[in-house]
Write a protein that holds these residues in place. Structure first.
Motif, PDB file in Angstrom:
ATOM      1  N   PRO A  40       2.798  -0.063   8.889  1.00 14.87           N
ATOM      2  CA  PRO A  40       2.266   0.827   9.919  1.00 14.87           C
ATOM      3  C   PRO A  40       2.379   2.292   9.507  1.00 14.87           C
ATOM      4  CG  PRO A  40       4.347  -0.120  10.609  1.00 14.87           C
ATOM      5  CD  PRO A  40       3.993  -0.764   9.317  1.00 14.87           C
ATOM      6  N   CYS A  41       1.464   3.107  10.030  1.00 20.04           N
ATOM      7  CA  CYS A  41       1.460   4.514   9.630  1.00 20.04           C
ATOM      8  C   CYS A  41       1.720   5.465  10.792  1.00 20.04           C
ATOM      9  CB  CYS A  41       0.135   4.868   8.946  1.00 20.04           C
ATOM     10  SG  CYS A  41      -1.308   4.700   9.986  1.00 20.04           S
ATOM     11  N   THR A  42       1.880   4.969  11.989  1.00 16.69           N
ATOM     12  CA  THR A  42       2.100   5.863  13.119  1.00 16.69           C
ATOM     13  C   THR A  42       3.555   6.309  13.166  1.00 16.69           C
ATOM     14  OG1 THR A  42       2.457   3.964  14.551  1.00 16.69           O
ATOM     15  CG2 THR A  42       0.253   4.907  14.531  1.00 16.69           C
ATOM     16  N   GLY A  43       3.737   7.559  13.494  1.00 22.23           N
ATOM     17  CA  GLY A  43       5.085   8.095  13.668  1.00 22.23           C
ATOM     18  C   GLY A  43       5.743   8.611  12.404  1.00 22.23           C
ATOM     19  N   ILE A  44       5.136   8.443  11.248  1.00 19.12           N
ATOM     20  CA  ILE A  44       5.703   8.951  10.002  1.00 19.12           C
ATOM     21  C   ILE A  44       4.607   9.641   9.195  1.00 19.12           C
ATOM     22  CG2 ILE A  44       7.523   7.200   9.860  1.00 19.12           C
ATOM     23  CD1 ILE A  44       5.851   5.736   7.796  1.00 19.12           C
ATOM     24  N   SER A  45       5.027  10.451   8.246  1.00 20.70           N
ATOM     25  CA  SER A  45       4.042  11.132   7.402  1.00 20.70           C
ATOM     26  C   SER A  45       3.491  10.161   6.367  1.00 20.70           C
ATOM     27  CB  SER A  45       4.689  12.330   6.700  1.00 20.70           C
ATOM     28  OG  SER A  45       5.589  11.883   5.709  1.00 20.70           O
ATOM     29  N   ARG A  46       2.417  10.556   5.738  1.00 16.32           N
ATOM     30  CA  ARG A  46       1.817   9.703   4.714  1.00 16.32           C
ATOM     31  C   ARG A  46       2.752   9.525   3.516  1.00 16.32           C
ATOM     32  NH1 ARG A  46      -4.018  12.453   5.476  1.00 16.32           N
ATOM     33  NH2 ARG A  46      -4.977  10.806   6.714  1.00 16.32           N
ATOM     34  N   LEU A  47       3.450  10.580   3.151  1.00 21.91           N
ATOM     35  CA  LEU A  47       4.357  10.481   2.017  1.00 21.91           C
ATOM     36  C   LEU A  47       5.510   9.537   2.331  1.00 21.91           C
ATOM     37  CD1 LEU A  47       4.936  11.365  -0.844  1.00 21.91           C
ATOM     38  CD2 LEU A  47       6.164  13.332   0.064  1.00 21.91           C
ATOM     39  N   GLN A  48       6.051   9.600   3.559  1.00 21.91           N
ATOM     40  CA  GLN A  48       7.109   8.677   3.959  1.00 21.91           C
ATOM     41  C   GLN A  48       6.609   7.233   3.920  1.00 21.91           C
ATOM     42  OE1 GLN A  48       7.911  10.350   7.805  1.00 21.91           O
ATOM     43  NE2 GLN A  48       9.854  11.272   7.110  1.00 21.91           N
ATOM     44  N   LEU A  79      -0.743  13.825  -2.201  1.00 19.97           N
ATOM     45  CA  LEU A  79       0.137  14.293  -1.128  1.00 19.97           C
ATOM     46  C   LEU A  79       1.107  15.362  -1.623  1.00 19.97           C
ATOM     47  CD1 LEU A  79       0.877  10.886   0.593  1.00 19.97           C
ATOM     48  CD2 LEU A  79      -0.585  12.721   1.446  1.00 19.97           C
ATOM     49  N   LEU A  80       1.582  15.227  -2.833  1.00 22.60           N
ATOM     50  CA  LEU A  80       2.509  16.222  -3.378  1.00 22.60           C
ATOM     51  C   LEU A  80       1.796  17.536  -3.711  1.00 22.60           C
ATOM     52  CD1 LEU A  80       4.771  13.985  -5.609  1.00 22.60           C
ATOM     53  CD2 LEU A  80       5.309  14.997  -3.384  1.00 22.60           C
ATOM     54  N   ARG A  81       0.524  17.462  -4.092  1.00 26.36           N
ATOM     55  CA  ARG A  81      -0.248  18.689  -4.373  1.00 26.36           C
ATOM     56  C   ARG A  81      -0.537  19.477  -3.112  1.00 26.36           C
ATOM     57  NH1 ARG A  81      -5.238  16.731  -7.759  1.00 26.36           N
ATOM     58  NH2 ARG A  81      -5.175  15.456  -5.936  1.00 26.36           N
ATOM     59  N   GLN A  82      -0.825  18.781  -2.014  1.00 27.21           N
ATOM     60  CA  GLN A  82      -1.222  19.432  -0.759  1.00 27.21           C
ATOM     61  C   GLN A  82      -0.144  19.236   0.301  1.00 27.21           C
ATOM     62  OE1 GLN A  82      -3.916  21.215  -0.557  1.00 27.21           O
ATOM     63  NE2 GLN A  82      -4.859  20.609  -2.483  1.00 27.21           N
ATOM     64  N   ASP A  83       1.092  19.609  -0.004  1.00 26.26           N
ATOM     65  CA  ASP A  83       2.200  19.307   0.901  1.00 26.26           C
ATOM     66  C   ASP A  83       2.304  20.205   2.122  1.00 26.26           C
ATOM     67  OD1 ASP A  83       2.950  21.527  -0.495  1.00 26.26           O
ATOM     68  OD2 ASP A  83       4.984  20.832  -0.934  1.00 26.26           O
ATOM     69  N   SER A  84       1.490  21.267   2.220  1.00 23.19           N
ATOM     70  CA  SER A  84       1.599  22.163   3.369  1.00 23.19           C
ATOM     71  C   SER A  84       0.468  21.977   4.381  1.00 23.19           C
ATOM     72  CB  SER A  84       1.615  23.617   2.890  1.00 23.19           C
ATOM     73  OG  SER A  84       0.406  23.907   2.207  1.00 23.19           O
ATOM     74  N   ASP A  85      -0.572  21.252   4.043  1.00 26.03           N
ATOM     75  CA  ASP A  85      -1.731  21.068   4.923  1.00 26.03           C
ATOM     76  C   ASP A  85      -1.526  19.812   5.779  1.00 26.03           C
ATOM     77  OD1 ASP A  85      -4.161  20.858   6.153  1.00 26.03           O
ATOM     78  OD2 ASP A  85      -5.356  20.999   4.318  1.00 26.03           O
ATOM     79  N   PRO A  86      -1.477  19.960   7.123  1.00 26.38           N
ATOM     80  CA  PRO A  86      -1.247  18.781   7.976  1.00 26.38           C
ATOM     81  C   PRO A  86      -2.377  17.755   7.906  1.00 26.38           C
ATOM     82  CG  PRO A  86      -1.590  20.740   9.322  1.00 26.38           C
ATOM     83  CD  PRO A  86      -1.525  21.189   7.905  1.00 26.38           C
ATOM     84  N   ASP A  87      -3.600  18.178   7.530  1.00 30.29           N
ATOM     85  CA  ASP A  87      -4.685  17.204   7.364  1.00 30.29           C
ATOM     86  C   ASP A  87      -4.362  16.221   6.248  1.00 30.29           C
ATOM     87  OD1 ASP A  87      -6.186  18.256   9.396  1.00 30.29           O
ATOM     88  OD2 ASP A  87      -7.433  19.507   8.091  1.00 30.29           O
TER      89      ASP A  87
END
Length: 107
Positions: free
Chosen positions: A60-68, A88-96
């Motif tokens: 499941p992906c709800t409640g956690i970040s994509r990297l987590q 994800l590591l390249r764009q770590d500051s953009d919430p999108d």
């Protein structure tokens, strides 16, 4: 004297069948000349991340970040795509990029 019975064609309309040869003789619709619009790099990246979010193999992906989610899948031996982690590591500051597709919906 028995009642006169009509033919079935008196009740139902006669429909002629189209022969297979006639169907093949018709020209197929011409191919579309409009190529799909070129996507920017950001749009392509976000499409890949959406595919990752919608792939239930990684949990499941709800409640956690994509990297987590990626790290949890790797920890459990589910072999998530390395390209997603790099993105994800390249764009770590953009919430999108960092938050999952369902971030705007309450749990």
């Amino acid at each position: 004297m028995p009642a006169k019975r009509g033919l079935i064609t008196d009740t139902f309309k006669v429909v002629k069948k189209v022969r297979v040869a006639d169907r093949k003789a018709k020209d197929p619709s011409p191919p579309r000349d409009d190529p799909e619009p070129a996507l920017s790099e950001r749009e392509r990246d976000l499409q890949e991340l959406k595919k990752f979010d919608l792939d239930c193999r990684f949990g499941p992906c709800t409640g956690i970040s994509r990297l987590q989610r990626w790290e949890r899948a790797a920890q459990h031996g589910l072999n998530p795509p390395q390209e997603i982690r790099d993105l994800l590591l390249r764009q770590d500051s953009d919430p999108d990029y960092t938050q999952c597709l369902w971030r705007d919906y309450p749990l």
